[in-house]
Design a protein around this motif. Structure first.
Motif: not given
Length: 696
Positions: A402-425
């Motif tokens: 399910a790469p399309e779903l996974l890409r959407d989940a990670i990209d939207s989470l990362h893009r909308l974070a106030a501090r994406p640099d503090l996300l350890r995925i």
């Protein structure tokens, strides 16, 4: 002729397979028949049955829709479509189908039963919403009256609250125990009209328990009005212009204009004496009087057991608050906020013991007196600016392709974070095979966005999460489904803001279907057969819910693992997810219960929103094996937690427990009321106790 012979052979084969219960063969045979006879509505229905039996719900939906297009006036086909739509999560469309079936045949009992189960009581034919007779409602039928009674008992649809309230009788509390001194009723009249004071004092003087005194705190204009003459007529009443020192152990705080039920003082006296609580509150509604037609009630506020987050909103303030004089403050709101700051024994009386009276329209049209003009009870709040924390969040996402779903989940989470640099995925790759999945994971690794753990084992959701937790030491863990799309800018700042309260152990989010209807607004326990259910499901995302509960943060019995944030130290202290007995289902419920057992609260927040393509990767559980597995894991949770799985401190006993949550009002029994009061009076009514230790 040859074609018809072939069609008959295929139809016979389909029917034989269906009778034998070999549904895959039946589906193939019906499909083959329909290739030859595509306008046979009955065959489309049977094909839909076969598709449903093998778990192909989308195919079943399409088949029933084809049958309806060919024969739109068959009520059973509409009912079959409704059942499939319900399983697909489209509650609104399912209700519409039931209504269509009942429009065709108003005596179709199965459609009525399905409609009640969907929470569509307001859509019943003729507006019938409960079993009691009403000569003003046309078209009542005895069978419908009996069926609604059998399905729901004495339940009134939300739209018929006035009828429910008119039929409601507040019971008398047990004779003992009672307080050995009067309750001092402190009436805030600083922003009140004399008529408001009159309403409250009149209801006090009508109490079944006369053990009360009343202090009206207001401006000189109230004291000079004729309403103040009541002090000369009843020695229990005094008028003052400023706050007074407590003279009794318990005081009942109220604003002028609050009308007390005749049993209110008796119930507060019983509750305080029986539980020894430091405070108590009850439910209330609103009312308006008309001298010709009498009093009409609306807009009830059925409160939860004490929840600091719920009562952070001034709009949720109870109409009556009994408080020990040691915690007394100037106003009802200030006293309530003091209670929020600690763990106190605050009892909830699940009875409508008060009504907030509104002024009649005729009076509102008159000119306002200068002495009272501009006065208000508003309690403005200052919005807080959320600041992103410097703490890291460890996000765990499981995937199998399910790469399309996974890409959407990670990209939207990362893009909308106030501090994406503090996300350890951390991505747990459970036996993916697609080259596109491998390329996506490699790209995330090269960009430093996500790290992948390869897990070549049979699917075990709990074990995969537990393994991934060790991939970092971040203080906050976020377990996230790969079929989600984040919608909230600064979601991480909002999450840290909630976790700033050390009493909060876990946080859940508002999840929406792609059509923007609600998929999850927290879980409720004790509905229907008792299993946990998502609340709000199928309602519009614009719907604020009963008393606006879907629009405010509040404590919840549990939240879904599709978005579940947990403090790391709490997760580790309670042993993580149960990978032995709860590998697939109800592991999130069990974790939330263990978090509550440890003394932490689980918070459901609307400030973090995501689209959830529910079960896109694993599919819905529809086969016998899948359903049986779910039931076995539910049995594990029940053995472990017992009554806690049926008791929800946030779900008021006035709401129905049959059908959909919040679908109607019921009459709590006296034993329910007494049990609820006793459980609510604990220092933390949300804390639970397991029946057995957690293994694995």
């Amino acid at each position: 002729m040859l074609q018809w012979g072939l069609a008959r052979q295929r139809l016979a084969a389909a029917r034989h397979a269906a009778r034998a219960g070999t549904w895959p063969e039946a589906a193939k045979a019906y499909a083959a028949f329909l290739d030859v006879r595509p306008r046979n509505a009955a065959a489309w229905v049977q094909y839909g049955h076969a598709q449903k039996a093998i778990g192909e719900l989308a195919g079943a939906r399409s088949a029933y829709e084809r049958a309806i297009a060919l024969a739109p006036n068959v009520p059973d086909t509409w009912l079959q479509l409704a059942a499939v739509l319900r399983r697909l999560g489209d509650r609104t469309a399912a209700i519409d189908c039931c209504v269509r079936a009942l429009t065709i045949d108003p005596n179709f009992e199965a459609a009525t039963e399905e409609l009640l189960g969907l929470g569509g009581r307001d859509r019943l034919p003729g507006g019938i919403s409960h079993h009691q007779g009403d000569e003003n409602v046309p078209g009542q039928a005895p069978w419908l009256e009996a069926l609604v009674k059998a399905q729901t008992g004495d339940v009134y649809a939300p739209a018929r609250y006035h009828e429910y309230r008119r039929s409601l009788t507040i019971p008398t509390p047990p004779a003992r125990p009672r307080l050995d001194q009067p309750i001092a009723v402190m009436i805030d009249a600083q922003a009140a009209l004399p008529v408001d004071v009159r309403a409250t004092l009149s209801s006090l003087r009508d109490q079944t328990d006369p053990s009360w005194t009343a202090v009206v705190i207001g401006p000189a204009t109230i004291g000079d009005h004729s309403i103040a003459s009541l002090a000369a007529l009843d020695p229990r009443i005094v008028f003052v212009q400023s706050s007074v020192s407590p003279t009794t152990s318990y005081m009942l705080l109220a604003r002028a204009g609050t009308v007390l039920d005749r049993q209110a003082i008796a119930w507060f006296s019983y509750t305080a004496a029986h539980t020894g609580c430091c405070a108590a509150y009850a439910d209330h509604d609103h009312c308006i009087d008309d001298w010709r037609t009498g009093r009409r009630h609306d807009t009830p506020l059925f409160q939860p057991m004490f929840d600091p987050d719920w009562f952070a909103d001034a709009d949720m303030c109870p109409a009556l608050l009994l408080i020990n004089s040691a915690n007394f403050d100037i106003t009802l709101e200030a006293s309530l906020q003091r209670l929020r700051k600690g763990r106190n024994e605050v009892a909830h009386i699940p009875l409508l013991l008060a009504s907030i009276k509104a002024m009649s329209l005729q009076a509102l049209r008159a000119q306002a007196e200068p002495a009272y003009a501009g006065q208000t009870h508003a309690h403005p709040t200052v919005p807080r600016l959320l600041k992103a924390s410097s703490h890291q969040i460890h996000v765990v996402i499981q995937t199998r392709d399910a790469p399309e779903l996974l890409r959407d989940a990670i990209d939207s989470l990362h893009r909308l974070a106030a501090r994406p640099d503090l996300l350890r995925i951390t991505i747990v790759d459970n036996r993916s095979n697609l080259p596109s999945t491998a390329r996506l994971l490699a790209r995330y690794a090269a960009r430093g966005i996500a790290h992948t753990i390869a897990l070549d084992e049979p699917f075990n959701w709990s074990r995969a999460n537990n393994l991934a937790v060790a991939d970092s030491d971040a203080p906050v863990l976020l377990f996230l489904n790969n079929d989600t799309t984040s919608l909230t800018s600064g979601w991480d700042a909002a999450l840290h803001d909630i976790l700033a309260d050390p009493d909060v152990g876990a946080v859940g989010a508002m999840l929406l279907y792609p059509d923007q209807s609600i998929q999850h607004a927290g879980m409720i326990f004790g509905i229907g057969s008792g299993g946990p259910v998502h609340e709000g499901i199928g309602h519009s995302a614009r719907d604020r819910g009963p008393s606006g509960r879907w629009s405010r943060a509040r404590s919840a019995a549990a939240v879904t693992g599709a978005f579940l944030a947990v403090r790391r130290h709490v997760f580790e202290d309670i042993g993580g997810f149960d990978a032995v007995e709860l590998s697939i289902a109800f592991n999130d419920v069990d974790l939330c219960l263990r978090i509550r057992e440890a003394g932490y609260r689980v918070i459901q927040t609307p400030t973090i929103r995501l689209i959830h393509h529910e079960s896109k990767t694993r599919g819905l559980n529809v086969t016998r094996s899948q359903v049986a597995w779910d039931l076995e894991e539910l049995a594990v949770v029940h053995r472990r937690w017992g009554a806690a799985l049926f008791e929800d401190p946030g779900y008021n006993p006035h709401w129905t427990r049959i059908g959909q949550p919040f679908d109607g009002y019921r009459f709590p029994s006296l034993s329910e009321t007494l049990s609820h009061i006793e459980r609510s009076a604990r220092a933390d009514p949300w804390q639970v106790t397991a029946h057995a230790s957690v293994d694995g």
